[in-house]
Design a protein around this motif. Structure first.
Motif, PDB file in Angstrom:
ATOM      1  N   MET A   1       0.861  -1.174   0.000  1.00 24.02           N
ATOM      2  CA  MET A   1       0.000   0.000   0.000  1.00 24.02           C
ATOM      3  C   MET A   1       0.905   1.235   0.000  1.00 24.02           C
ATOM      4  O   MET A   1       1.714   1.414   0.900  1.00 24.02           O
ATOM      5  CB  MET A   1      -0.912  -0.016   1.223  1.00 24.02           C
ATOM      6  CG  MET A   1      -2.020   1.014   1.193  1.00 24.02           C
ATOM      7  SD  MET A   1      -3.126   0.867   2.641  1.00 24.02           S
ATOM      8  CE  MET A   1      -3.962  -0.697   2.294  1.00 24.02           C
ATOM      9  N   TYR A  34      -5.979   2.603  -1.238  1.00 28.67           N
ATOM     10  CA  TYR A  34      -5.952   1.336  -0.513  1.00 28.67           C
ATOM     11  C   TYR A  34      -5.544   0.162  -1.404  1.00 28.67           C
ATOM     12  O   TYR A  34      -4.514  -0.461  -1.160  1.00 28.67           O
ATOM     13  CB  TYR A  34      -7.312   1.084   0.124  1.00 28.67           C
ATOM     14  CG  TYR A  34      -7.749   2.237   0.993  1.00 28.67           C
ATOM     15  CD1 TYR A  34      -7.013   2.611   2.116  1.00 28.67           C
ATOM     16  CD2 TYR A  34      -8.882   2.991   0.677  1.00 28.67           C
ATOM     17  CE1 TYR A  34      -7.391   3.690   2.902  1.00 28.67           C
ATOM     18  CE2 TYR A  34      -9.266   4.066   1.460  1.00 28.67           C
ATOM     19  CZ  TYR A  34      -8.530   4.419   2.569  1.00 28.67           C
ATOM     20  OH  TYR A  34      -8.908   5.487   3.336  1.00 28.67           O
ATOM     21  N   CYS A  35      -6.313  -0.119  -2.444  1.00 29.69           N
ATOM     22  CA  CYS A  35      -5.957  -1.250  -3.307  1.00 29.69           C
ATOM     23  C   CYS A  35      -4.997  -0.840  -4.412  1.00 29.69           C
ATOM     24  O   CYS A  35      -4.401  -1.694  -5.064  1.00 29.69           O
ATOM     25  CB  CYS A  35      -7.207  -1.895  -3.902  1.00 29.69           C
ATOM     26  SG  CYS A  35      -8.018  -0.915  -5.203  1.00 29.69           S
ATOM     27  N   GLU A  36      -4.853   0.463  -4.677  1.00 32.20           N
ATOM     28  CA  GLU A  36      -3.923   1.044  -5.642  1.00 32.20           C
ATOM     29  C   GLU A  36      -4.360   0.882  -7.092  1.00 32.20           C
ATOM     30  O   GLU A  36      -3.587   1.155  -8.020  1.00 32.20           O
ATOM     31  CB  GLU A  36      -2.509   0.481  -5.465  1.00 32.20           C
ATOM     32  CG  GLU A  36      -1.930   0.681  -4.081  1.00 32.20           C
ATOM     33  CD  GLU A  36      -0.513   0.166  -3.944  1.00 32.20           C
ATOM     34  OE1 GLU A  36      -0.028  -0.533  -4.859  1.00 32.20           O
ATOM     35  OE2 GLU A  36       0.119   0.447  -2.924  1.00 32.20           O
ATOM     36  N   CYS A  73     -13.366  -0.395  -2.727  1.00 32.55           N
ATOM     37  CA  CYS A  73     -12.753  -0.274  -1.399  1.00 32.55           C
ATOM     38  C   CYS A  73     -13.635   0.554  -0.478  1.00 32.55           C
ATOM     39  O   CYS A  73     -13.773   0.245   0.709  1.00 32.55           O
ATOM     40  CB  CYS A  73     -11.359   0.361  -1.506  1.00 32.55           C
ATOM     41  SG  CYS A  73     -10.058  -0.776  -2.038  1.00 32.55           S
ATOM     42  N   PRO A 102      -2.542   5.063   4.782  1.00 28.64           N
ATOM     43  CA  PRO A 102      -1.403   5.410   3.922  1.00 28.64           C
ATOM     44  C   PRO A 102      -0.903   6.832   4.065  1.00 28.64           C
ATOM     45  O   PRO A 102       0.224   7.123   3.667  1.00 28.64           O
ATOM     46  CB  PRO A 102      -1.931   5.141   2.506  1.00 28.64           C
ATOM     47  CG  PRO A 102      -3.408   5.082   2.619  1.00 28.64           C
ATOM     48  CD  PRO A 102      -3.711   4.617   4.007  1.00 28.64           C
ATOM     49  N   THR A 107       2.872   2.250   5.180  1.00 30.96           N
ATOM     50  CA  THR A 107       2.067   1.134   4.685  1.00 30.96           C
ATOM     51  C   THR A 107       2.803   0.307   3.631  1.00 30.96           C
ATOM     52  O   THR A 107       2.397  -0.825   3.350  1.00 30.96           O
ATOM     53  CB  THR A 107       0.737   1.649   4.109  1.00 30.96           C
ATOM     54  OG1 THR A 107       0.987   2.792   3.274  1.00 30.96           O
ATOM     55  CG2 THR A 107      -0.212   2.076   5.226  1.00 30.96           C
ATOM     56  N   ARG A 137      -6.002  -4.908   6.035  1.00 31.13           N
ATOM     57  CA  ARG A 137      -6.225  -5.763   4.868  1.00 31.13           C
ATOM     58  C   ARG A 137      -7.646  -6.309   4.861  1.00 31.13           C
ATOM     59  O   ARG A 137      -8.302  -6.349   3.808  1.00 31.13           O
ATOM     60  CB  ARG A 137      -5.220  -6.921   4.877  1.00 31.13           C
ATOM     61  CG  ARG A 137      -5.302  -7.837   3.660  1.00 31.13           C
ATOM     62  CD  ARG A 137      -4.363  -9.009   3.791  1.00 31.13           C
ATOM     63  NE  ARG A 137      -4.681  -9.829   4.965  1.00 31.13           N
ATOM     64  CZ  ARG A 137      -3.978 -10.875   5.362  1.00 31.13           C
ATOM     65  NH1 ARG A 137      -2.887 -11.218   4.701  1.00 31.13           N
ATOM     66  NH2 ARG A 137      -4.333 -11.571   6.423  1.00 31.13           N
ATOM     67  N   LEU A 142      -8.782  -6.872   0.746  1.00 30.36           N
ATOM     68  CA  LEU A 142      -7.830  -6.807  -0.352  1.00 30.36           C
ATOM     69  C   LEU A 142      -7.561  -8.169  -0.983  1.00 30.36           C
ATOM     70  O   LEU A 142      -7.135  -8.235  -2.137  1.00 30.36           O
ATOM     71  CB  LEU A 142      -6.517  -6.200   0.141  1.00 30.36           C
ATOM     72  CG  LEU A 142      -6.591  -4.736   0.585  1.00 30.36           C
ATOM     73  CD1 LEU A 142      -5.219  -4.255   1.027  1.00 30.36           C
ATOM     74  CD2 LEU A 142      -7.147  -3.850  -0.520  1.00 30.36           C
ATOM     75  N   SER A 199       2.593  -0.787  -5.609  1.00 31.65           N
ATOM     76  CA  SER A 199       3.360  -1.703  -4.756  1.00 31.65           C
ATOM     77  C   SER A 199       3.762  -2.969  -5.495  1.00 31.65           C
ATOM     78  O   SER A 199       4.800  -3.570  -5.186  1.00 31.65           O
ATOM     79  CB  SER A 199       2.549  -2.064  -3.499  1.00 31.65           C
ATOM     80  OG  SER A 199       2.422  -0.950  -2.651  1.00 31.65           O
TER      81      SER A 199
END
Length: 239
Positions: A1, A34-36, A73, A102, A107, A137, A142, A199
């Motif tokens: 994250m 969060y999940c990117e 999310c 984050p 994170t 998570r 996630l 990430s």
């Protein structure tokens, strides 16, 4: 994250929390905090309230409480919402301090990104940090693999991991034979920007400091403070 730094509030106050969206996008890019996942600009990008406006109305328009979120999310978090088990309609008891955020924590170091798409907690964290990472998570689900409600975050993460490893092989092969890689380098970076999942790219290209530096500096709002001592020895990719 990806840890982020969204900076100080761009104005004294917001009339509506939605007014913060263009500032968040300008500072953080159009990626879910969060999940990117990469969020298309014409999609429904949510101004995420870390502490939900339903039970913290005083923070409804506070910059410090905002991040950018994909709708999935956002809905995963809203569905859980910190309510006590068996009291879905009861008072909310969400404690923000039980989770990692984050814009407040490292994170990046909290999680590991596996090539099969899973996100695992860094086993080297202190016990309480591991607990907080697991809670985070789970809060956003996630690792949810079921493609329910159009939730394809896990599948997209796995797909991007395959793409990143494909280009890693090309990049390393070119380096091995001494082939100029500047154009390939920029292509990989452009694909990472297009596909998101910062990430994943950082993990896959962990042994290539130049690419890690490009990802850290190139994605808007990445909190560079966490990487000042790490660029020379970024953590290795998971096998």
């Amino acid at each position: 994250m990806r840890p982020v730094d969204k900076g100080s509030s761009p104005c004294a106050s917001f009339s509506e929390y939605g007014d913060a969206k263009p500032y968040l996008l300008e500072r953080l890019g159009n990626y879910c905090s969060y999940c990117e996942i990469h969020i298309a600009l014409n999609a429904n990008i949510a101004v995420e309230h870390m502490e939900a406006k339903a039970y913290k109305p005083n923070l409804k328009r506070e910059w410090s409480n905002f991040l950018i979120s994909c709708t999935m999310c956002n809905s995963m978090k809203s569905a859980k919402d910190g309510r006590p088990l068996g009291h879905e309609k009861g008072p909310r008891d969400f404690d923000k301090n039980l989770y990692l955020w984050p814009d407040e924590h490292d994170t990046w170091n909290a999680f590991r990104y596996l090539k099969d798409g899973r996100v695992i907690v860094n086993p080297n964290l202190a016990w309480q940090d591991r607990v907080s990472a697991r809670r985070t998570r789970c809060l956003f689900k996630l690792n949810r693999t079921e493609n329910e409600d159009s939730d394809n975050r896990f599948q997209l993460r796995e797909q991007v991991n395959r793409t990143a490893r494909h280009y890693l092989a090309k990049y390393e092969a070119a380096l091995k034979i001494g082939y100029p890689v500047s154009e390939l380098f920029e292509l990989i970076y452009d694909i990472a920007k297009r596909d998101g999942f910062w990430s994943v790219w950082m993990t896959v290209f962990a042994d290539h400091e130049d690419m890690c530096r490009k990802l850290i500096n190139g994605f808007k709002g990445t909190n560079k403070a966490y990487f000042a001592q790490k660029l020379g020895g970024t953590k290795g990719a998971d096998s």
